[in-house]
Design an enzyme around this catalytic site. Structure first.
Site, PDB file in Angstrom:
ATOM      1  N   ASP A  33       0.843  -1.194   0.000  1.00 40.33           N
ATOM      2  CA  ASP A  33       0.000   0.000   0.000  1.00 40.33           C
ATOM      3  C   ASP A  33       0.889   1.260   0.000  1.00 40.33           C
ATOM      4  O   ASP A  33       1.899   1.306   0.710  1.00 40.33           O
ATOM      5  CB  ASP A  33      -0.898  -0.005   1.248  1.00 40.33           C
ATOM      6  CG  ASP A  33      -2.053   0.972   1.138  1.00 40.33           C
ATOM      7  OD1 ASP A  33      -3.204   0.522   1.125  1.00 40.33           O
ATOM      8  OD2 ASP A  33      -1.798   2.197   1.063  1.00 40.33           O
ATOM      9  N   ASN A  89     -12.758  -3.040   3.306  1.00 38.53           N
ATOM     10  CA  ASN A  89     -13.687  -1.924   3.462  1.00 38.53           C
ATOM     11  C   ASN A  89     -14.724  -2.013   2.344  1.00 38.53           C
ATOM     12  O   ASN A  89     -14.376  -2.249   1.185  1.00 38.53           O
ATOM     13  CB  ASN A  89     -12.927  -0.597   3.358  1.00 38.53           C
ATOM     14  CG  ASN A  89     -11.933  -0.420   4.498  1.00 38.53           C
ATOM     15  OD1 ASN A  89     -12.189  -0.847   5.625  1.00 38.53           O
ATOM     16  ND2 ASN A  89     -10.791   0.193   4.215  1.00 38.53           N
ATOM     17  N   GLY A  95     -15.627   2.975   4.347  1.00 37.35           N
ATOM     18  CA  GLY A  95     -14.350   3.643   4.087  1.00 37.35           C
ATOM     19  C   GLY A  95     -13.682   3.197   2.795  1.00 37.35           C
ATOM     20  O   GLY A  95     -12.489   3.444   2.593  1.00 37.35           O
ATOM     21  N   GLN A  96     -14.459   2.552   1.907  1.00 37.18           N
ATOM     22  CA  GLN A  96     -13.854   2.102   0.642  1.00 37.18           C
ATOM     23  C   GLN A  96     -13.611   3.304  -0.268  1.00 37.18           C
ATOM     24  O   GLN A  96     -14.505   4.133  -0.466  1.00 37.18           O
ATOM     25  CB  GLN A  96     -14.783   1.091  -0.065  1.00 37.18           C
ATOM     26  CG  GLN A  96     -14.155   0.505  -1.312  1.00 37.18           C
ATOM     27  CD  GLN A  96     -15.000  -0.626  -1.927  1.00 37.18           C
ATOM     28  OE1 GLN A  96     -16.115  -0.896  -1.483  1.00 37.18           O
ATOM     29  NE2 GLN A  96     -14.456  -1.270  -2.941  1.00 37.18           N
ATOM     30  N   HIS A 102     -10.489  -5.397  -2.680  1.00 43.33           N
ATOM     31  CA  HIS A 102      -9.125  -5.592  -2.193  1.00 43.33           C
ATOM     32  C   HIS A 102      -9.126  -5.964  -0.724  1.00 43.33           C
ATOM     33  O   HIS A 102      -9.979  -5.523   0.041  1.00 43.33           O
ATOM     34  CB  HIS A 102      -8.259  -4.349  -2.422  1.00 43.33           C
ATOM     35  CG  HIS A 102      -8.870  -3.072  -1.943  1.00 43.33           C
ATOM     36  ND1 HIS A 102      -9.870  -2.421  -2.618  1.00 43.33           N
ATOM     37  CD2 HIS A 102      -8.630  -2.326  -0.822  1.00 43.33           C
ATOM     38  CE1 HIS A 102     -10.207  -1.326  -1.954  1.00 43.33           C
ATOM     39  NE2 HIS A 102      -9.476  -1.254  -0.857  1.00 43.33           N
ATOM     40  N   HIS A 104      -6.893  -5.732   2.610  1.00 47.25           N
ATOM     41  CA  HIS A 104      -5.744  -5.139   3.300  1.00 47.25           C
ATOM     42  C   HIS A 104      -5.155  -6.216   4.214  1.00 47.25           C
ATOM     43  O   HIS A 104      -5.886  -6.812   5.013  1.00 47.25           O
ATOM     44  CB  HIS A 104      -6.180  -3.965   4.190  1.00 47.25           C
ATOM     45  CG  HIS A 104      -6.771  -2.797   3.468  1.00 47.25           C
ATOM     46  ND1 HIS A 104      -6.054  -1.652   3.188  1.00 47.25           N
ATOM     47  CD2 HIS A 104      -8.014  -2.578   2.983  1.00 47.25           C
ATOM     48  CE1 HIS A 104      -6.831  -0.772   2.575  1.00 47.25           C
ATOM     49  NE2 HIS A 104      -8.028  -1.306   2.431  1.00 47.25           N
TER      50      HIS A 104
END
Ligand code: AMP
Length: 116
Positions: A33, A89, A95-96, A102, A104
């Site tokens: 990230d 998310n 909070g996307q 994806h 995390h």
């Protein structure tokens, strides 16, 4: 015809923009990230364009099983034997910010709770 703009992750899959890739196979890609929230913060994405958890169907069950197998392998490769967290998310309240599914993978320190 409505032309949808590629997401940043689709552009990484298509190698149009660089990423610090740690794993790749025919079905998925993992990379660091750019804005890490922990000493280890890797994103795992399917190459199939699935916008979010809400767009998953039963047809994706084999893919999902594969992704979780890759997560386990990656955590070993990344030295997270002491534990880690996997976060997805979903949607605005979740909070996307990138609408390509994806996972995390976070670790390398004691993680707090709650997520806020
Ligand atoms: P989310 O907020 O769950 O949609 O997560 C999107 C994540 O993508 C954030 O943690 C961003 O820091 C990360 N991100 C955005 N652009 C890039 C990029 N070009 N390379 C790597 N990570 C990115």
């Amino acid at each position: 015809m409505l032309l949808m703009e590629k997401t940043i992750f689709k552009r990484i899959i298509d190698k149009e923009i660089p990423a610090n890739i740690v794993y790749e196979d025919d079905d998925c890609l993992a990379f660091h990230d750019v804005n890490p929230q922990a000493p280890v913060h890797v994103l795992l994405i399917p190459k199939k364009e699935i916008a979010s958890l809400n767009q998953l169907s039963e047809d994706d069950s084999v893919l999902l099983g594969h992704l979780f197998g890759v997560i386990r392998e990656l955590t070993q490769k990344l030295g997270l034997e002491n534990g880690y967290r996997v976060v997805v998310n979903c949607g605005d309240d979740g909070g996307q910010t990138v609408y390509h599914l994806h996972f995390h993978i976070l670790g390398g320190r004691q993680l707090g709770w709650s997520p806020g």
